[in-house]
Design an enzyme around this catalytic site. Structure first.
Site, PDB file in Angstrom:
ATOM      1  N   GLU A 142      12.469  -0.786  -8.399  1.00  0.00           N
ATOM      2  CA  GLU A 142      12.130  -2.018  -9.091  1.00  0.00           C
ATOM      3  C   GLU A 142      12.101  -3.176  -8.093  1.00  0.00           C
ATOM      4  O   GLU A 142      12.997  -3.265  -7.273  1.00  0.00           O
ATOM      5  CB  GLU A 142      13.142  -2.332 -10.198  1.00  0.00           C
TER       6      GLU A 142
ATOM      7  N   GLU B 171      19.007   0.153 -13.171  1.00  0.00           N
ATOM      8  CA  GLU B 171      19.132   0.923 -14.414  1.00  0.00           C
ATOM      9  C   GLU B 171      18.275   2.178 -14.528  1.00  0.00           C
ATOM     10  O   GLU B 171      18.019   2.626 -15.645  1.00  0.00           O
ATOM     11  CB  GLU B 171      18.790   0.001 -15.582  1.00  0.00           C
TER      12      GLU B 171
ATOM     13  N   GLU C 271      23.766  -2.416 -17.335  1.00  0.00           N
ATOM     14  CA  GLU C 271      22.839  -1.319 -16.999  1.00  0.00           C
ATOM     15  C   GLU C 271      22.675  -0.354 -18.166  1.00  0.00           C
ATOM     16  O   GLU C 271      21.587   0.173 -18.391  1.00  0.00           O
ATOM     17  CB  GLU C 271      23.322  -0.569 -15.756  1.00  0.00           C
TER      18      GLU C 271
ATOM     19  N   GLU D 275      15.740  -8.377 -18.895  1.00  0.00           N
ATOM     20  CA  GLU D 275      16.957  -8.909 -18.279  1.00  0.00           C
ATOM     21  C   GLU D 275      17.736  -9.861 -19.183  1.00  0.00           C
ATOM     22  O   GLU D 275      18.957  -9.885 -19.141  1.00  0.00           O
ATOM     23  CB  GLU D 275      16.618  -9.587 -16.947  1.00  0.00           C
TER      24      GLU D 275
HETATM   25 ZN   LIG Z   1      19.201  -5.950 -15.331  1.00  0.00          ZN
END
Ligand SMILES: [Zn+2]
Length: 1026
Positions: A297, A434, A467, A489
């Protein structure tokens, strides 16, 4: 011809960097990057997007003097939460996108021939634009108008591939004509040569007839490519600047067709922190052990395998990894089988993913880790670490098990995989990642000794909760594109606090969450902030990286809290469950969230309200004025601005909550009033003495009560401190400091309020007061205002000295007490309060003399270590302790202590060692830098260090990434003079594409200007009143 080029450049207002591009690219980027024109309407959701061409029409007809209008566009666009960032990775303009400056005029004396050609082009552009103008426009959706371009019936123009042939695609985003269905990945990493080879077989379906397949690939050498039948080789074109590869076909691939592309490739394991990267650590014998892990990511899966590396291209994955005996491999799914290869190597094959997932969530690891496991519902939960830290994994396993059960129940959707691994990686940049079924962590975010303090455990619980929440918010339901990253987020941050408050109330997360809301406001009060849901361009890697900031995470979470507390009990949860259920396995935009809420009966007005918060940056200031029973509320943007020039007329729908002196602390006292307009009147009984707005500070706004209003509140607190909840007291302290920064109240009024704190004993208000005072102190310290500093110390001792001296230095059970104690003592010792430094030094000496067997309470370690680090000999003994300790939380505190030294030589040493890696892992460099920046001795040294080593720093931490944001902020946010302002400005603008465009640079310049202004305004007052 050259003059054509020249004219086009003037037209599009870009710099000479474009001159080196082929002409077709310039035209193309002109279409690509022109800001969209928006029609202003009062309701953001009624806005209609005009085709981009209409804007070109205006410009093409000769209005080249649009700077003022652009300002207008920009401010009105901000109303809609748009900010025009006219950037791209390949050709950045040198002026900051936040400060629009007149473009350099390259062709100052147009020749007659040039004018003729120019007119010709204008006519051409104008007629093209006319044609396009009459094409159907598209209705503005919150996702923007992505399809508009594809309808342009113009022969597109393409860049050149690496081999010189035309590359068949010309946008950073991939075409939507091909969709990947399944990836079959085989990887052979070599941990000796630090290289790997791979084969990726991609199954795709064709969604629209097309002659090309375009996908991502970065730093991979494609050695062979076949299409369909594995014997038919095809040619792969590469366009490196945009990290894309493509295969072209002579005939259309037809809608519905199923295709297979097989790519063989080789690459180096990355030596930075993303892609498929190598890491190492020293085991207990001191031997170096290597491992390989992934961090994809936001956009680094393409560094490990060729793929459609955008979150909306979800697919299934089957992974095979080859390893030497002695290592284990891990991936998202459980292992299916292991085969011994003729070479003696072993190949582990994992089950095909049971779910469709985005590429950034794929993960694999090759290492010699060990684990502990437990079965929770139908999922095998494991925590992995290097073998010597196996003992530190129990707390994480307990917490993860509890939370997995909590989320399974709360969301009404079970975690869909049969296993969930949590892995501590020795050198890891982010806090954690995550990846579905294989969550990776920093060691300091996952591992904790059994005897560690609850405060250390609180950190671990926070990261694990965040997470795990992503397994639903992010993994199961994913934002369509990075502009809506807050859907991942903001939610994960919100659930992190909410789940822990429910399951582990003793961890005292409600105070932490309150602090987080204050922090988000600090960033969001600057011009450089952005809307939570960004509707302008987020395309370049830097723009995508910059989305990972406090606004996305913390403001996102704060807005969800405000929404939740506005809705009737239970409705928020219902809506969230609906959202997850509607979109499981797919992608969403912010509107989908509001629609899901509506489906469970939430009023449309609530969605309207939320749009005013997610589509605009900033937040409101609500001013209260009262005449008897009439209370007038007025809203305006709370914008800190040094030049008063950029005020906007943004309005929010504010769910204003309030309590009064008759009923002020119980939740049932709370009343609510929605302020939709600039001003509204609220009626209360004449007998009401005072009002406190924003009950428990769950709303994302600041309140000004006016001179009289503040005075009655202060009186009320002096009479009975418990008339307001601790959160409300903290909220008053926060708000009055903010108002002083805005110039609405004098510092004298701030001090008036703080007078009540001699009776304060609660954590939230005290930590807020101390943190505000210490940031003022640090600013004065950097200006060496010696007399003021001395007086400020006297002030602090006067208000908090007794409380500081009365703190116990033994074990303390309550997390809230621990938090308060550590804040009080850290301030006391750092300002040299004898009582504190004596106790801290004594505890340190006991600890070293007992060979570290006489434990220091966890929450006191920081103050004890940092105090010890101020003496040369103790600094050296701490350095030894740093190398020998295996407790990660302790190690991190020792590092911070080492970096807090005021000895310039030690400071220089620790900075360069942090950059080097090895003794101090490079992942810790941002922490070292921010600690050094806080002290007087190092704050100029560290700024020089960052300037001198910029290129090496951005090699490790990508431009725009969170660590870079943190480095810029910590090294510049305490400057308050014109000289430093110019120096910071000069340095960053000299960087060009190496960082000058970052939002954090703009934020840093704004902060310095505001500091300057604050000093001008307040130094005289402080001299009188302190
Ligand atoms: Zn995050």
């Amino acid at each position: 011809s050259e003059s054509e080029l020249c004219l086009l450049q003037e037209e599009i207002g870009e710099t000479d960097e474009r001159a080196s591009l082929p002409r077709n690219m310039i035209e193309n980027t002109m279409f690509e990057e022109e800001p969209d024109v928006v029609d202003l309407a009062l309701e953001p959701d009624e806005v209609v997007y005009e085709p981009r061409s209409s804007r070109l029409l205006v410009r093409g007809l000769g209005e080249n003097d649009l700077d003022d209008e652009e300002e207008d566009y920009e401010s009105s666009a901000r109303l809609l939460g748009m900010s025009f960032m006219n950037r791209s990775s390949t050709h950045n303009s040198s002026s900051s996108p936040y400060n629009r400056q007149a473009p350099p005029r390259l062709c100052s004396c147009p020749s007659a021939r040039m004018l003729v050609v120019g007119v010709f082009i204008l006519v051409l552009v104008a007629s093209m634009a006319m044609a396009l103008y009459f094409l159907p426009g598209c209705t503005f959706t919150k996702a923007g108008c992505g399809k508009a371009n594809s309808s342009i019936p113009m022969e597109p123009s393409y860049p050149n591939s690496t081999n010189g042939e035309l590359f068949p695609w010309n946008e950073l985003r991939l075409p939507a004509s091909v969709r990947p269905v399944n990836y079959d990945l085989s990887l052979t990493p070599n941990l000796t040569s630090m290289t790997f080879t791979g084969r990726t077989v991609i199954n795709m379906t064709i969604l629209h007839d097309t002659k090309r397949i375009v996908l991502h690939s970065s730093e991979l050498i494609i050695t062979k490519a076949t299409f369909q039948d594995k014997s038919v080789e095809v040619k792969v074109l590469e366009y490196k600047p945009w990290q894309q590869i493509a295969v072209s076909f002579l005939e259309d691939l037809k809608v519905g067709q199923v295709c297979v592309l097989t790519l063989d490739y080789a690459a180096n394991l990355s030596h930075t922190y993303d892609g498929f990267y190598n890491s190492s650590y020293n085991d207990k014998t001191g031997a170096k052990r290597v491992l390989a892990a992934t961090q994809f990511e936001p956009q680094a899966a393409r560094k490990a395998f060729p793929c459609f590396d955008e979150p909306a291209f979800k697919a299934t994955f089957l992974v095979r990894i080859t390893r030497e005996p002695g290592y284990i491999t891990l991936s998202n799914m459980p292992q299916a089988k292991t085969t011994t290869l003729p070479s003696g190597l072993l190949e582990d094959e994992f089950e095909q993913t049971a779910v469709n997932m985005s590429t950034y969530l794929v993960a694999f690891i090759v290492a010699n880790f060990t684990s502990i496991t437990r079965n929770v519902s139908n999922t095998l939960v494991s925590v992995y670490s290097v073998p010597e830290k196996k003992e530190h994994t129990h707390y994480a396993l307990d917490t993860a098990s509890t939370l997995l059960h909590f989320y399974n129940t709360f969301f009404h959707i079970d975690y869909p995989l049969r296993k969930l691994d949590l892995v501590a990686i020795p050198d890891f940049l982010a806090g954690a990642m995550e990846n579905w079924g294989l969550i990776t962590f920093r060691e300091t975010s996952l591992l904790v000794g059994n005897q560690s303090s609850p405060l250390d455990k609180q950190l671990i619980a926070n990261v694990v909760a965040h997470e795990l929440a992503h397994q639903w918010f992010g993994n199961l339901v994913t934002m369509r594109w990075w502009n809506d990253l807050w859907l991942n987020e903001g939610f994960a941050t919100y659930w992190q606090y909410t789940s822990l408050m429910t399951e582990f109330p003793q961890l005292d997360l409600d105070n932490v969450f309150l602090g987080v809301r204050f922090k988000a406001m600090a960033k969001d009060s600057l011009n450089s902030s952005h809307p939570v849901s960004v509707s302008s361009q987020v395309t370049t890697p830097e723009q995508v990286s910059e989305m990972f900031d406090s606004v996305t995470y913390e403001k996102g979470a704060s807005l969800l809290l405000m929404l939740k507390t506005t809705l009737p009990d239970g409705q928020f949860r219902k809506g969230i469950i609906k959202y997850l259920d509607n979109y499981r396995g797919s992608n969403t935009v912010t509107e989908d969230l509001w629609n899901s809420l509506t489906q469970v009966g939430v009023q449309e007005s609530v969605s309207d309200m939320m749009r005013t918060w997610t589509l605009q940056n900033g937040f409101p200031l609500v001013t209260v004025s009262r005449k008897g029973g009439h209370v007038t509320l007025t809203q305006e943007p709370f914008l800190l601005s040094a030049d008063n020039a950029t005020h906007t007329s943004n309005l929010w729908h504010i769910p204003v909550t309030y309590v009064n002196d008759n009923c002020s602390s119980a939740p049932s006292c709370r009343q609510i009033f929605t302020l939709r307009n600039k001003t509204a009147t609220l009626n209360v009984s004449d007998s009401v003495k005072w009002l406190k707005l924003n009950y428990m500070n769950t709303g994302f706004y600041i309140v000004h009560y006016g001179d009289e209003g503040w005075a009655t509140l202060i009186d009320a607190l002096k009479t009975d401190i418990n008339t307001l909840t601790p959160h409300d007291r903290a909220s008053l302290i926060h708000n009055i400091f903010a108002l002083s920064r805005l110039g609405r109240v004098s510092f004298r009024q701030v001090l008036n309020l703080l007078d009540y704190t001699t009776n304060e004993t609660e954590t939230a208000p005290l930590t807020e007061a101390l943190s505000q005072l210490s940031s003022v102190y640090r600013l004065l310290d950097k200006r060496q205002e010696q007399r003021l500093l001395a007086r400020m110390k006297v002030y602090i001792w006067g208000h908090f000295g007794q409380l500081m001296d009365s703190q116990d230095w033994g074990e303390e059970e309550s997390v809230s007490r621990q938090e308060l104690r550590s804040v009080l003592l850290e301030m006391a010792c750092s300002l040299g309060r004898q009582n504190c430094t004596d106790q801290a030094t004594a505890l340190y000496d006991q600890w070293t003399n007992s060979n570290q067997t006489k434990q220091i309470p966890g929450d006191l370690q920081q103050v004890v270590f940092s105090t010890a680090a101020q003496a040369d000999l103790r600094w050296l003994s701490l350095m030894e302790a740093y190398s020998s300790t295996t407790y990660d939380s302790e190690k991190r505190k020792i590092l911070q202590a080492l970096a807090s030294t005021q000895d310039p030589r030690s400071i220089v040493w620790i900075l360069s060692t942090g950059l080097e890696g090895g003794i101090i892992q490079t992942q810790e460099l941002p922490l070292v830098i921010s600690t050094v920046s806080d002290g007087f001795a190092g704050h100029l040294l560290v700024w020089d260090f960052v300037k001198e080593n910029w290129d090496r720093i951005i090699e490790k931490f990508p431009v725009g990434s969170y660590p870079i944001q943190s480095i810029i902020k910590s090294t510049t946010s305490q400057f308050s003079t014109q000289t430093h302002l110019e120096e910071v400005q000069g340095f960053f603008s000299s960087l060009k594409e190496r960082g000058s465009q970052m939002r954090s640079v703009q934020e840093s310049l704004e902060t310095i200007r505001l500091n300057q202004l604050w000093m001008d305004r307040n130094l005289p007052t402080l001299r009188i009143w302190l």
